[in-house]
Write a protein that holds these residues in place. Structure first.
Motif, short mmCIF file in Angstrom:
data_model
loop_
_atom_site.label_atom_id
_atom_site.label_comp_id
_atom_site.label_asym_id
_atom_site.label_seq_id
_atom_site.Cartn_x
_atom_site.Cartn_y
_atom_site.Cartn_z
N VAL A 76 42.91 58.58 41.24
CA VAL A 76 42.24 57.33 40.93
C VAL A 76 43.15 56.21 41.40
CG1 VAL A 76 41.41 55.82 39.08
CG2 VAL A 76 41.02 58.29 38.95
N GLY A 77 42.60 55.30 42.17
CA GLY A 77 43.42 54.19 42.69
C GLY A 77 42.90 53.77 44.04
N ALA A 97 51.29 51.02 39.01
CA ALA A 97 50.62 52.12 39.73
C ALA A 97 50.81 52.00 41.24
CB ALA A 97 49.13 52.13 39.41
N LEU A 98 51.45 50.91 41.66
CA LEU A 98 51.63 50.69 43.10
C LEU A 98 52.77 51.55 43.63
CD1 LEU A 98 50.94 49.00 45.67
CD2 LEU A 98 52.66 47.35 44.88
N GLU A 99 52.51 52.20 44.74
CA GLU A 99 53.54 53.00 45.41
C GLU A 99 53.66 52.52 46.86
OE1 GLU A 99 52.68 57.05 42.79
OE2 GLU A 99 52.05 56.99 44.88
N VAL A 110 56.59 51.25 42.39
CA VAL A 110 57.04 49.88 42.18
C VAL A 110 56.89 49.51 40.71
CG1 VAL A 110 56.71 47.46 42.84
CG2 VAL A 110 56.29 49.27 44.51
N ASP A 111 58.03 49.15 40.13
CA ASP A 111 58.03 48.73 38.73
C ASP A 111 58.17 47.22 38.73
OD1 ASP A 111 58.41 48.31 36.09
OD2 ASP A 111 60.37 49.32 35.97
N VAL A 140 47.66 52.78 45.53
CA VAL A 140 47.66 52.65 44.07
C VAL A 140 47.30 54.02 43.52
CG1 VAL A 140 46.53 51.56 42.10
CG2 VAL A 140 47.04 50.22 44.15
N ASN A 141 48.14 54.49 42.61
CA ASN A 141 47.98 55.84 42.06
C ASN A 141 47.99 55.74 40.53
OD1 ASN A 141 47.92 58.57 41.76
ND2 ASN A 141 50.02 58.93 42.45
#
Ligand code: AKG
Ligand code: FE2
Length: 169
Positions: A76-77, A97-99, A110-111, A140-141
Motif C-alpha cells: 500500500v503506498g 512511509a517515504l523511502e 525517511v524519518d 511510499v510504503n
C-alpha cells in the motif's frame, strides 16, 4: 485536489478556510523552494539566471492520503518513481512511509519530523544540472495502522527554461 498556486485562486472555494490555509502553506513552501534554488544557482555560478527561472516556474500543490494497509495486504503506498519536476517539496503528518534510494542503490526510510520538509530533486533538475543533482527514485510504503497525510508541492519550469539556461560544464 490540485491548486495552481501561481494564480492564488481556489475558484469557488475562495472564502473557504481550508483553501486559504492551503494557499498560505503554498506561499511559504514556494519561498523555501526559491531559497533552495538561489543557493543552487549561486553555487553553480548561474545566479544571473535565477530571476528568470523563478519567473518561469509554475507550482502545483497536491494533498494526499495514504490509508493504512489492511490485514494481509502488502504494497500500500505508491510505486517507485522519480519526479518529473524540478523540485518537489513534501510535508507529512507523523506517519513515516517515504523511502528514497541513494546513489549507491541503498533504500533509506525517511524519518522526518512534523515540522520539517523533504526537498527532492526531480528529473528536470538532474537534466538542468548535467547530472550533478541526483533525482532519486522513491516510493511510499505504508505499514502500521495509521493513515498518512502528505502534501507534495511540485515546481515545474515552463517549456524552454531548462535547456537554455543549464548549469555549465
Ligand atoms: O507522499 C510522499 O511522501 C511522496 C509523494 C510523491 O512521491 C509524489 O507526489 O511524487
Ligand atoms: Fe514522487
Amino acid at each position: 485536489m490540485d491548486f495552481k498556486t501561481s494564480q492564488i485562486s481556489c475558484g469557488q472555494m475562495e472564502t473557504d478556510h481550508f483553501c486559504e490555509t492551503m494557499l498560505s502553506y503554498a506561499k511559504l513552501v514556494s519561498e523555501l523552494e526559491q531559497k533552495v534554488n538561489r543557493m543552487v544557482f549561486e553555487s553553480y555560478g548561474v545566479e544571473k539566471n535565477y530571476e528568470s527561472h523563478v519567473g518561469s516556474t509554475t507550482y502545483l500543490l497536491r494533498v494526499m492520503k495514504y490509508r493504512a494497509p489492511q490485514m494481509d495486504e502488502s504494497e500500500v503506498g505508491s510505486q517507485t518513481h522519480t519526479d518529473k519536476s524540478f523540485i518537489t517539496i513534501l510535508h507529512q503528518n507523523q506517519v513515516n512511509a517515504l523511502e528514497v534510494q541513494a546513489r549507491n542503490g541503498q533504500w533509506i526510510a525517511v524519518d522526518f519530523p512534523l515540522a520539517s520538509f523533504v526537498v527532492m530533486a526531480g528529473d528536470a533538475y538532474m537534466a538542468w544540472s548535467n547530472d550533478r543533482i541526483h533525482a532519486p527514485r522513491h516510493q511510499v510504503n505504508m505499514s502500521g495502522n495509521k493513515s498518512r497525510y502528505a502534501n507534495g508541492t511540485i515546481f515545474i519550469p515552463q517549456r524552454d527554461s531548462t535547456d537554455t539556461r543549464r548549469a555549465s560544464g
